[in-house]
Enzyme design. Structure first.
Site, short mmCIF file in Angstrom:
data_model
loop_
_atom_site.label_atom_id
_atom_site.label_comp_id
_atom_site.label_asym_id
_atom_site.label_seq_id
_atom_site.Cartn_x
_atom_site.Cartn_y
_atom_site.Cartn_z
N GLY A 478 0.82 -1.21 0.00
CA GLY A 478 0.00 0.00 0.00
C GLY A 478 0.85 1.26 0.00
O GLY A 478 0.33 2.38 -0.03
N ARG A 601 16.12 11.14 -0.16
CA ARG A 601 15.60 11.60 -1.44
C ARG A 601 14.17 11.10 -1.59
O ARG A 601 13.86 9.95 -1.29
CB ARG A 601 16.46 11.03 -2.56
N PRO A 605 6.63 12.23 -4.66
CA PRO A 605 6.09 13.09 -3.60
C PRO A 605 4.65 12.75 -3.20
O PRO A 605 4.30 12.85 -2.02
CB PRO A 605 6.15 14.50 -4.23
N GLU A 677 7.69 4.55 8.30
CA GLU A 677 7.40 4.44 9.74
C GLU A 677 7.58 5.73 10.51
O GLU A 677 6.93 5.97 11.52
CB GLU A 677 8.24 3.32 10.35
#
Ligand code: MOS
Length: 721
Positions: A478, A601, A605, A677
Site C-alpha cells: 500500500g 531523497r 512526492p 514508519e
C-alpha cells in the site's frame, strides 16, 4: 505460426540523463495499479478464483492455558459440505526449527502439533468445507473440551519475571552522580497500551498444489521470505514453493508467515484441492501479532542551560511464553539524545498471551512518546522553549554508537516546521487560551527512524518491443513501492515511466528484502538501479540490439551494501500539533498536525506524503483512541473488532500537513532513506504536549481518553481548591 527473429535497435539510446527526467524520480505519480484497485479489478489473496476451491475455517482456543482433552470432530464431519477437520491428532508433522531470512517464525505457525494451549486464541483446528459458510457453520459447531490450567495475562510495571534480554541495555557514565549534580531532574513513568495493526485487508491465503509445486496466493510483506519459511517448515525444496502477493491491503509488520498459511497448505495437501483460509477481524486480533503494551520510566537531569547530564530510559514490554519479542522503546534515546551519563534498557516479561510482533515503528513509536513527553516536561521545569532544549542537545555523533550520522537534519526540520506552524511568539504558559468550551494548546516533538538498506536481487529486461520489464520480489503493501520502482527504473534507463513494467511480489524472482524496517523501497530501488545500469552497459555493447527473447541484466546488491561505510543512518523529523480540549466532556480534538521530515531523497512526492500523513494519523490514533483491552479472567480480548477497538476515523483527523527538507543519503545511488514508519514517531508526544499546554495537565498514559481527561481535571480542581 512462424516466428521471425526480431533484432532491432532500442528506440531510446540509453545514455545518462544530463538533467533529471521531468516525468520520473521527484515527480508526483498516481499509483500504477490505482485504477485496478479502485475499480475492484485488483485481486487480493482471498479473491483469486479457482475451480474446486475448498474453504478452511480456523477454530481458536477459548481458554488461555491448558490442554485439549477432546475434539468432537465426528459430529462436524457429518455436517453439510464438510471435507476434513485438521487438529493435533489429524495433521502432518512440521519442523519446529525453522530459521528464515528474518529469524525464527512465531511458533504459532507450528499448528496442530500438540495438545498444549499456551494462550487464548491458539489455533486448535481447521474445518474445511465446500463453501465458506459451511466451513464457518461447522467450525462454530465444533466442540473442543479442555483441561484448563491457571493463567496469567496481567502486565504492569516491575512485574515478577521481568528480565533483561541479551544486548538490550546500554550504559555510559555514572547515572546517579550526574542526576545528583543536575540543576533540574525529571523522573516520570509513561505507559502505552496494547495496539493492533488493523490492516484494511484481513490476512488470507489461497493454496494449491500445481505442477508439483505448492502455489500460494497471499497477502504478505515478502514472498521469498514466506516461501522459504514454508519450504523449511514442510521440509520441501525451496523451488517447490511458489508464493505470490500481487496486492496487499496493508500489513504494518503483521504479514509474515502465520498459522493460516500452514493450515491451508496442510489441507490442500490432504484434499488435493485448492484451499482458502481467510481470517475474520477477531481472528486477526487473536493470532497475527500486535504491539506490546509498555511501561516506561524516563529520568532526565540537566544543567541550568538545559544541557543533559543524565539520560535514563527503562522500558518494559511483554512477550509470550513461546518466543521472546522485545518492543525496544529504549532504542529511541540511543540515537536522539546524548548525556554525560546515559542508560537505556528494554526489559521484557513473559505472560500467557500470543506473541507480540513488529508494528509500524516498533520501539520508536512508544519510546518516542515517553522521551519526547519527558523532554517537554523538562523544558517546562527549565523555563525553556521545547525546541531550544532539543537544539541545545543535538549530538555530534551517535550517543551510544559513537558513529557519525550519514546526515542529521533535525534542526532544519524544526526551523522549517516552526516557520510554517507559526511557533514563534508562542506563550509557553499552559491553560491560558480559551475558545468557547475549548482550551487550546500547541505541542512539539522530535522524531527519528532507522534508514537502512538490505541486500536484494533484481533483473531488468529490454524487450524487443521497446519496453522494459523489471522483476523483483518487492512487496507493495500500500506504500506505492511498485510506482516508486517504476520511476527509479525510468530514471536509470532514461525512458518514460510508461515504457517500464515492474513485476513484484513473486518468490520466483529471487531473494529481496521485505517491506519492513522502512527499508523496502531503498533496498529494492538500489537493486533495480544496479540492474538497469548493467543493462544499459550491455545494450551499449550490443549496439542496442535486442534478441527475440529480450536482453536481461541481473543485480545483487549484497556486496555493495556490505561495503557501505559504518555510519548511523536515520531519518529525522519535527512534529507539531494543536489540540483543543473540552475538560467537562473530556473530548480532545486535534486541530492541526504538521510534520517536517529529513527522510532522504523523495522518489514520488504524492505517495511519500501519503506515507507520512498515514503515519501521523496513526500517531493521532495512538494518542487519543487505540487500546486493546484484555479480560484477565479469560485471557482474551474484549471487543477485538472495529466496533470495540477505536482508531481515528475521518472525522477525528484534521488537515495534516507533511513535508520534507532536502536530505539525500550520500552513500547510495538512489539516496532514499525510507519513510514508511517515521510519520508515527513523536506524533503522540506532540499531541500529549499540546494537551498539557491547553489544560496544564500531563497525560503520561495513552490513550488520552475522555475519562482520563475528566479524572485529571477533577484532581486538578482538588489541588486548586
Ligand atoms: Mo514494519 S513494523 O518494519 O513491517
Amino acid at each position: 505460426m512462424t516466428t521471425v527473429p526480431t533484432v532491432r535497435t532500442a528506440p531510446t539510446a540509453p545514455t545518462a540523463p544530463v538533467t533529471p527526467r521531468p516525468d520520473a524520480v521527484g515527480v508526483s505519480h498516481t499509483r500504477i495499479e490505482g485504477i485496478e484497485k479502485v475499480t475492484g479489478a485488483a485481486r487480493y489473496a482471498s479473491e483469486v478464483p479457482f475451480t474446486e476451491l475448498a474453504h478452511g475455517w480456523l477454530v481458536l482456543s477459548t481458554v488461555a492455558r491448558g490442554r485439549i482433552r477432546s475434539i468432537g470432530e465426528d459430529a462436524v464431519r457429518a455436517m453439510p459440505g464438510v471435507l476434513t477437520v485438521l487438529h493435533h491428532r489429524a495433521a502432518p508433522r512440521v519442523r519446529d526449527d525453522v530459521v528464515g531470512a528474518l529469524g525464527r517464525p512465531d511458533p504459532i505457525v507450528e499448528v496442530f502439533q500438540h495438545d498444549r494451549i499456551p494462550h487464548a486464541g491458539w489455533p486448535v483446528a481447521l474445518v474445511v468445507a465446500e463453501t465458506s459458510e459451511q466451513a464457518r457453520e461447522a467450525a462454530e459447531a465444533l466442540v473442543v473440551e479442555y483441561d484448563e490450567e491457571p493463567h496469567d495475562t496481567d502486565f504492569h510495571a516491575d512485574k515478577d519475571g521481568v528480565y533483561t534480554p541479551q544486548d538490550a541495555e546500554s550504559t555510559k557514565g555514572d547515572l546517579d552522580a550526574e542526576l545528583a549534580a543536575s540543576a533540574v531532574v525529571l523522573d516520570a513513568r509513561y505507559t502505552t497500551p496494547e495496539q493492533h495493526h488493523c490492516a484494511m485487508e484481513p490476512h488470507a491465503v489461497t493454496v494449491r498444489w500445481h505442477d508439483g509445486r505448492l502455489e500460494v496466493h497471499d497477502s504478505n510483506q515478502g514472498s521469498k521470505w514466506l516461501a522459504d519459511d514454508l519450504a523449511q517448515l514442510f521440509s520441501l525444496d525451496q523451488s517447490a514453493v511458489h508464493v505470490r502477493s500481487e496486492h496487499v491491503g496493508g500489513a504494518f509488520g503483521s504479514k509474515g508467515l502465520r498459522s493460516h498459511h500452514v493450515a491451508a497448505a496442510m489441507a490442500a495437501t490432504e484434499l488435493h484441492r485448492p484451499v482458502r483460509v481467510a481470517l475474520t477481524r477477531r481472528q486477526v486480533f487473536a493470532i497475527t501479532g500486535y504491539r506490546s503494551p509498555t511501561t516506561q520510566r524516563v529520568r532526565l537531569g540537566a544543567d541550568e542551560e538545559g544541557r543533559l547530564r543524565a539520560f535514563a530510559h527503562e522500558n518494559q514490554s511483554l512477550t509470550s511464553n513461546l518466543r521472546e519479542f522485545v518492543e525496544s522503546s529504549a532504542a529511541y534515546g540511543r540515537v536522539m539524545y546524548d548525556a554525560v551519563a546515559h542508560h537505556t534498557v528494554n526489559r521484557v516479561v513473559p505472560v500467557d498471551v500470543a506473541t507480540p510482533t513488529w508494528m509500524r515503528a516498533p520501539g520508536e513509536a512508544p519510546g518516542s512518546f515517553a522521551v519526547e513527553s519527558a523532554l517537554d516536561e523538562l523544558a517546562e521545569r527549565l523555563g525553556m522553549d521545547p525546541i531550544a532544549l532539543r537544539a541545545r542537545n543535538e549530538p555530534a555523533f551517535g550517543p551510544v554508537s559513537g558513529l557519525p550520522f550519514s546526515s542529521r537534519n533535525l534542526l532544519a526540520c524544526f526551523d522549517e516546521g516552526a516557520r510554517r506552524f507559526g511557533w514563534a511568539g508562542r506563550d509557553p504558559r499552559p491553560r491560558v487560551r480559551r475558545e468557547g468550551r475549548w482550551l487550546l494548546g500547541t505541542g512539539v516533538a522530535a522524531s527519528t527512524y532507522q534508514a537502512g538498506a538490505a541486500p536484494s536481487t533484481a533483473s531488468v529486461t529490454a524487450e524487443p518491443d521497446g519496453t522494459f520489464t523489471v522483476r523483483i520480489t518487492a512487496a507493495d503493501v500500500g506504500t506505492g513501492a511498485r510506482t516508486a520502482l517504476t520511476l527509479i527504473a525510468a530514471d536509470a534507463l532514461n525512458v518514460a515511466p510508461g515504457q517500464i513494467h515492474v513485476r513484484i511480489a513473486d518468490s520466483d524472482f529471487g531473494a529481496a528484502w521485505v517491506a519492513g524496517g522502512s527499508m523496502g523501497t531503498r533496498s529494492w530501488g538500489w537493486a533495480v538501479m544496479s540492474a538497469a545500469r548493467e543493462l544499459r552497459e550491455r545494450l551499449t555493447l550490443t549496439g542496442g540490439e535486442i534478441p527475440e527473447d529480450g536482453l536481461t541484466a541481473h543485480a545483487d546488491t549484497g556486496a555493495l551494501i556490505a561495503a557501505l561505510a559504518q555510519k548511523e543512518r536515520h531519518s529525522f523529523g519535527a512534529q507539531f500539533a494543536e489540540a483543543a480540549v473540552d475538560v467537562t466532556t473530556g473530548e480532545v480534538r486535534v486541530r492541526r498536525l504538521l510534520g517536517v521530515f529529513a527522510a532522504g531523497r523523495i522518489i514520488n512526492p504524492l505517495t511519500a506524503r501519503s506515507q507520512l500523513v498515514g503515519g501521523m494519523t496513526w500517531g493521532l490514533s495512538m494518542a487519543l483512541h487505540e487500546e486493546a483491552v484484555r479480560d484477565q479472567a479469560s485471557g482474551g480480548h474484549v471487543g477485538a473488532d472495529f466496533a470495540g477497538y477505536h482508531f481515528a476515523a475521518n472525522a477525528d483527523v484534521p488537515a495534516i500537513e507533511a513535508d520534507w527538507v532536502d536530505d539525500p543519503d550520500p552513500d547510495d545511488p538512489v539516496g532514499i532513506k525510507g519513510l514508511g514508519e517515521i510519520g508515527i514517531v513523536g506524533t503522540a508526544a506532540a499531541i500529549a504536549n499540546a494537551v498539557w499546554h491547553a489544560t496544564g495537565v500531563r497525560h503520561r498514559d495513552l490513550p488520552i481518553r475522555p475519562d482520563r481527561v475528566i479524572t485529571a481535571e477533577g484532581r486538578r480542581d482538588e489541588r486548586h481548591a
